[in-house]
Each structure stands twice: as structure tokens, then as C-alpha cells.
Design an enzyme around this catalytic site. Structure first.
Site, mmCIF file in Angstrom:
data_model
loop_
_atom_site.group_PDB
_atom_site.id
_atom_site.type_symbol
_atom_site.label_atom_id
_atom_site.label_comp_id
_atom_site.label_asym_id
_atom_site.label_seq_id
_atom_site.Cartn_x
_atom_site.Cartn_y
_atom_site.Cartn_z
ATOM 1 N NE ARG A 1 35.349 25.529 27.606
ATOM 2 C CZ ARG A 1 35.354 24.878 26.432
ATOM 3 N NH1 ARG A 1 35.843 25.475 25.362
ATOM 4 N NH2 ARG A 1 34.871 23.658 26.337
ATOM 5 C CE1 TYR B 1 47.546 41.697 44.593
ATOM 6 C CE2 TYR B 1 47.514 40.419 42.572
ATOM 7 C CZ TYR B 1 47.164 40.572 43.898
ATOM 8 O OH TYR B 1 46.451 39.586 44.526
ATOM 9 C CG ASP C 1 47.165 45.568 36.594
ATOM 10 O OD1 ASP C 1 46.132 46.254 36.682
ATOM 11 O OD2 ASP C 1 47.418 44.610 37.347
ATOM 12 C CE LYS D 1 41.652 44.045 44.041
ATOM 13 N NZ LYS D 1 42.111 43.069 43.126
HETATM 14 C C1 LIG Z 1 46.721 45.966 40.492
HETATM 15 C C2 LIG Z 1 46.156 44.578 40.581
HETATM 16 N N1 LIG Z 1 46.223 43.778 39.510
HETATM 17 C C3 LIG Z 1 45.735 42.516 39.540
HETATM 18 C C4 LIG Z 1 45.166 41.997 40.683
HETATM 19 C C5 LIG Z 1 44.657 40.583 40.688
HETATM 20 O O1 LIG Z 1 43.276 40.585 40.547
HETATM 21 P P1 LIG Z 1 42.292 39.463 41.164
HETATM 22 O O2 LIG Z 1 42.439 39.495 42.629
HETATM 23 O O3 LIG Z 1 40.960 39.898 40.650
HETATM 24 O O4 LIG Z 1 42.721 38.145 40.585
HETATM 25 C C6 LIG Z 1 45.079 42.799 41.825
HETATM 26 C C7 LIG Z 1 44.471 42.257 43.061
HETATM 27 O O5 LIG Z 1 44.588 42.822 44.132
HETATM 28 C C8 LIG Z 1 45.591 44.121 41.767
HETATM 29 O O6 LIG Z 1 45.535 44.933 42.832
#
Ligand SMILES: Cc1ncc(COP(=O)(O)O)c(C=O)c1O
Length: 381
Positions: free
Chosen positions: A50, A102, A174, A199
Site C-alpha cells: 500500500r 464530468y 482534471d 481514458k
Molecule cells: C473527465 C473525467 N474525469 C474523471 C473521470 C472519472 O474517472 P474513472 O472512471 O476512472 O473513475 C472520468 C470518467 O469518465 C472523466 O471523463
């Protein structure tokens, strides 16, 4: 360890280590171990998985190198990366976040943080004055996404950093849509960069992963403490897959971006389509701002159909894209934002943000764009 003097394409391939230090193997192996022998009872470089694992360290070093951070952190998902970064806030603090986020980020920020005593204001972050007006004496951070998802609103990162500096606020961004290859927010003064590595960084729709990095050693120390305390770390196997995906990011993303540009232009001319959002379009409204802080348009676009009934016929017709709430894979992914990626947001809020039931998002993959277009065109006819 490679020094950041290397250019991005080289860093992507070689990352922090381009062979296993223990054996010389051409990739850092999957260190599938939960704990480490303490020789003579003394902890070595690693003591418990961890706290640290060489496979995970590979991607943690990679994201720090790629973004210009001092240290990177890998988590079990993008949402864990977001939640762990927001754990820098304390009860009583106030957070300002972009309204167009998101759906999962929106859910965490509006549903979980308030329970932990953090107050929230959602703003149109493209409006610098609205951000300034939302600041209170309790405000501690700005949480941003640019381009935003799914409506490609562009936030002026330099202006946000200036506001943050003037008001002693943390800035978190993000950067999932752009990746460090196309946007390096830490260079512009952003404090914490976050990725859903599920992604483009992973790139093959086969893992869930999150990455965070910062150029501030004090913040890195706090993020490390929380990562170890909370424990939602990326597994050795998923770290291996992520490291492998990162190696090909440049060729994947550039190919997908070329395809996205072609599809966006053709969709714009299609009679069934009302509007297309893609930073690479000549008439994209925030084009200049976007390209002042990013080097590419990316490989995701959104478009609105003229009629709601066309959504069903399109989804029933397309054969190549998977119909799913994700993006950034080698395969094209088509998303009905209302019912998939942004399902967590109540209908009224979606409508207020401009997310209609006719809005579709396409994450363009690396298939032949002519095949993709023929498939889409058939669905739109
Ligand atoms: C722009 C963005 N940020 C964060 C996330 C969340 O990521 P995760 O699905 O890997 O938890 C997503 C998921 O679609 C996303 O498109």
C-alpha cells in the site's frame, strides 16, 4: 531515473525506468507482492505494497515526469484520484468548482464533500468575474476541467492561477481530455493535475486508473500521506497495463485527433446535426484561448442531433463504436451524455448546463476514419 530533459515522446516510451533495475528485463514487471522481507528486521526501500510497489512507482514516476511534477500518485480509479486530491480540503473549507464537469466529479463534489463539511459553489468557470465573485473568506480551492465535459467550455487557466494566487487558493485541474501530451497545467501554475488514466493514458478500455501529480513538495507530502492512509492504490497488474498504454500515447492520440478533426468537420455539414463542439473547428468559439494553453484539440467531440428520435436510430444503427460511458480507447466510443456519462446529474441541472437529450459525445479511436464516417453517416440518414 531519466531526467525531464527528454522530450515528451521519449518520456512516454522510457518513463522513469525503461528496464527492470533488478534483472534488466525490458519492462518493469508486475511485482505481485503485498509485503516485503525486512532483512535483519530493517525495512528496505519497500515495506508494504500500500505504501509502495515498483510496478505502481513506474506510472507514478511517469506522470510526474510528463507533467513536470515532483511526485506522482496512482489510484484505483480516476474518481479516487479526484477524491484523494479533494481530501486536501478540511471541514469548514469552501470549494469553487466548474459547473460543467464530468458527472462523477459533479456527484462527488455536490454529494460527498458537503457531508464532510466542505461547502461548494458551482460556477461558470469561463467567466472570470463569476469565479472572483464566488470567493468567500472560507474559500480554499478551485476545481476545474478544461476543455469541460461534454460541452467543451474553455477555462482560462492563467487567469484562474492569478485569482488563486491573489486569494491564496489551491488550484486542481482534471486534465483527462488533453493528457500531458497536449496540456501541461503545472507549467501554467496549477497546483494539482488529475487524470482518469482509464481514458487516453491507459488507452485500451481495459483498466480503471487515476493519476495525480503536483510540483509542490508540501502538497506531495500530504497527498502521499492520504494515499497511504486511505489505501485505494492502483494494483500491480493495472499499473503494468497503464505503463504499457502510456508508451503509445503519442501515436494513438495523434491518429485519433486527426480522425476527430475529419469527423467534426463532416458532422458540422450534416443536415441531421444541429451543432458540433470540437476545439479544432475553425469556428470553435474559444479556439484562441484553448490553443493558448493546449497544443492540440484532442480526440473527443460532442454534437447535438436536431431531433430526439434520431438518438435511438443512430445508436441502433452504428456498428463500429461501442456505445458506452467512457472515452480515450483505441476503439471509437459513442456516448449518450444524458443517460450515460452525465446520468448522475439531475435532469434540471443538465438542462441548465445545456446538456440536452439530443447531445452525443464521440471519443474517436484509431480505426480508419472513412469506415467510421460511413458507419456514422448510415446511422444519421
Ligand atoms: C473527465 C473525467 N474525469 C474523471 C473521470 C472519472 O474517472 P474513472 O472512471 O476512472 O473513475 C472520468 C470518467 O469518465 C472523466 O471523463
Amino acid at each position: 531515473m531519466f531526467q525531464p530533459k527528454y522530450r515528451p515522446a521519449t518520456l512516454l516510451v522510457h518513463q522513469g525506468k525503461d528496464r527492470d533495475p533488478a534483472t534488466g528485463a525490458s519492462t518493469v514487471p508486475i511485482y505481485q507482492a503485498s509485503t516485503y522481507h525486512h532483512e535483519d528486521g530493517v525495512s528496505g526501500q519497500y515495506d508494504y505494497a500500500r505504501s509502495g510497489n515498483p510496478s505502481r512507482e513506474q506510472v507514478e514516476e511517469a506522470i510526474a515526469l510528463l507533467e513536470g511534477g515532483v511526485r506522482g500518485f496512482a489510484y484505483a480509479s480516476g474518481m479516487t484520484a479526484i477524491g484523494s486530491s479533494l481530501a486536501l480540503l478540511n471541514s469548514g473549507d469552501h470549494l469553487i468548482a466548474s459547473r460543467d464537469l464530468y458527472g462523477g466529479s459533479w456527484r462527488f463534489i455536490t454529494g460527498v464533500l458537503p457531508q464532510q463539511g466542505v461547502t461548494i459553489t458551482l460556477v461558470d468557470a469561463t467567466d472570470v468575474n463569476a469565479v472572483k465573485a464566488a470567493i468567500t473568506p472560507q474559500t480554499k480551492a478551485l476545481f476545474l476541467e478544461t476543455p469541460s465535459n461534454p460541452l467543451f467550455q474553455i477555462t482560462d487557466l492563467r487567469a484562474m492561477v492569478e485569482i488563486a494566487k491573489d486569494n491564496d487558493l489551491l488550484t486542481m485541474l482534471d486534465n483527462t481530455f488533453m493528457t500531458p501530451l497536449m496540456q501541461r497545467p503545472l507549467d501554467l501554475g496549477i497546483d494539482v493535475t488529475i487524470h482518469s488514466a482509464t481514458k487516453f493514458l491507459g488507452g485500451h478500455s481495459d483498466i480503471l486508473a487515476g493519476l495525480v501529480t503536483t510540483a509542490d513538495s508540501g502538497l506531495a507530502k500530504r497527498l502521499k500521506y492520504f494515499q497511504n492512509a486511505f489505501g485505494a492504490v492502483l494494483s500491480p497488474f493495472d499499473s503494468f497495463l497503464l505503463s504499457r498504454g502510456i508508451k503509445t500515447l503519442k501515436v494513438r492520440l495523434e491518429t485519433a485527433q486527426t480522425g476527430a478533426q475529419k469527423l467534426a468537420e463532416r458532422l458540422q455539414d450534416h443536415p441531421a446535426v444541429g451543432r458540433v463542439w470540437f476545439p479544432g473547428l475553425a469556428d470553435f468559439q474559444s479556439r484562441e484561448l484553448h490553443f493558448s494553453q493546449a497544443s492540440g484539440a484532442g480526440a473527443v467531440l460532442s454534437f447535438e442531433l436536431k431531433e430526439e428520435s434520431q438518438v435511438k436510430s443512430l445508436l441502433n444503427s452504428v456498428k463500429l463504436p461501442i456505445i458506452a460511458p467512457s472515452l480515450g480507447g483505441v476503439e471509437t466510443i459513442i456516448t449518450h451524455c444524458w443517460s450515460m456519462s452525465h446520468a448522475a446529474i439531475p435532469a434540471q441541472d443538465k438542462l441548465q448546463q445545456g446538456i440536452s437529450k439530443r447531445l452525443m459525445r464521440i471519443s474517436v479511436g484509431i480505426e480508419d476514419v472513412e469506415d467510421l464516417w460511413e458507419d456514422l453517416e448510415e446511422g444519421l440518414s
